[in-house]
Design a protein around this motif. Structure first.
Motif, PDB file in Angstrom:
ATOM      1  N   VAL A  33     -28.018  27.948   2.738  1.00 52.69           N
ATOM      2  CA  VAL A  33     -27.225  26.712   2.751  1.00 52.69           C
ATOM      3  C   VAL A  33     -27.453  26.066   4.106  1.00 52.69           C
ATOM      4  N   SER A  34     -27.739  24.774   4.107  1.00 56.65           N
ATOM      5  CA  SER A  34     -27.893  24.039   5.368  1.00 56.65           C
ATOM      6  C   SER A  34     -27.157  22.712   5.254  1.00 56.65           C
ATOM      7  N   ALA A  35     -26.810  22.147   6.413  1.00 54.20           N
ATOM      8  CA  ALA A  35     -26.066  20.884   6.430  1.00 54.20           C
ATOM      9  C   ALA A  35     -26.465  20.083   7.656  1.00 54.20           C
ATOM     10  N   ASN A  36     -26.328  18.763   7.535  1.00 51.43           N
ATOM     11  CA  ASN A  36     -26.504  17.916   8.709  1.00 51.43           C
ATOM     12  C   ASN A  36     -25.293  18.110   9.609  1.00 51.43           C
ATOM     13  N   GLY A  37     -25.437  17.861  10.826  1.00 49.77           N
ATOM     14  CA  GLY A  37     -24.274  18.010  11.705  1.00 49.77           C
ATOM     15  C   GLY A  37     -24.713  18.114  13.138  1.00 49.77           C
ATOM     16  N   PRO A  38     -23.829  17.862  14.050  1.00 49.25           N
ATOM     17  CA  PRO A  38     -22.448  17.455  13.782  1.00 49.25           C
ATOM     18  C   PRO A  38     -22.385  16.056  13.174  1.00 49.25           C
ATOM     19  N   VAL A  39     -21.267  15.753  12.536  1.00 47.32           N
ATOM     20  CA  VAL A  39     -21.055  14.437  11.941  1.00 47.32           C
ATOM     21  C   VAL A  39     -19.826  13.796  12.564  1.00 47.32           C
ATOM     22  N   THR A  40     -19.776  12.488  12.496  1.00 46.83           N
ATOM     23  CA  THR A  40     -18.621  11.732  12.977  1.00 46.83           C
ATOM     24  C   THR A  40     -17.637  11.573  11.825  1.00 46.83           C
ATOM     25  N   ALA A  41     -16.357  11.785  12.095  1.00 47.20           N
ATOM     26  CA  ALA A  41     -15.324  11.611  11.069  1.00 47.20           C
ATOM     27  C   ALA A  41     -15.473  10.245  10.426  1.00 47.20           C
ATOM     28  N   GLY A  42     -15.417  10.214   9.100  1.00 52.24           N
ATOM     29  CA  GLY A  42     -15.614   8.986   8.350  1.00 52.24           C
ATOM     30  C   GLY A  42     -17.023   8.872   7.793  1.00 52.24           C
TER      31      GLY A  42
END
Length: 170
Positions: A33-42
């Motif tokens: 499992v992979s994800a983009n990040g960090p992300v900005t809230a919203g």
């Protein structure tokens, strides 16, 4: 051949014998499992999960995503030994900025197969005026210099337009 073998022994008795091959049933696992990040809230969290059917026959399973900011699920069909990547999208809200790190978990429903990842949700850029000063006093016709100290109080970098609104009375 689906027909059983009939065997007659020396005493004239018949016996029926059938040989079958064991088939390994579908067995789905989450490889990664992979994800983009960090992300900005919203903004959106994009996750990719690699799913494999380690069994010997085709099957269809539900792959579920669960996290502190949302959930989703998808049906996936795989032949024996096949693997495939599937994607999920989670929409974060401005209120999620206080969550810090979230831990999305991807699992195959009805099994113990699961994997998780961590995604940091940062507060959006937020600006406050810390102080303002001006040279003065000045007389009519002279330039005035105004200095403002502005601080980004959010969790990410950002750009904002700063405007000076002034009215000079008579």
């Amino acid at each position: 051949d689906d027909n059983p073998d009939v065997i007659e022994d020396k005493q004239g008795e018949l016996s029926i014998q059938k040989t079958t091959q064991a088939v390994k049933l579908p067995d789905f696992t989450i490889q990664s499992v992979s994800a983009n990040g960090p992300v900005t809230a919203g903004s959106k969290i994009q996750l990719t999960a690699r799913v494999k059917n380690t069994g010997g026959t085709s099957g269809t399973r539900t792959v579920a995503l669960n996290s502190q900011v949302g959930s989703d699920s998808q049906q996936i069909s795989l032949g024996g030994g096949q693997s495939k990547s599937i994607s999920f999208t989670l929409n974060t809200q401005p209120k999620d900025a206080g969550a810090g790190r979230v831990t999305p978990t991807v699992s195959v429903r009805g099994t113990d197969a699961s994997k998780e990842t961590n995604v940091e949700i940062r507060a959006p850029a937020g600006f406050t005026i810390q102080s303002m000063s001006a040279n003065g006093p000045v007389t009519a016709g002279e330039n005035i210099k105004i200095t403002a100290q502005i601080k980004n109080t959010g969790g990410t970098s950002g750009t904002r337009t700063v405007a000076l609104n002034s009215q000079v009375g008579s």
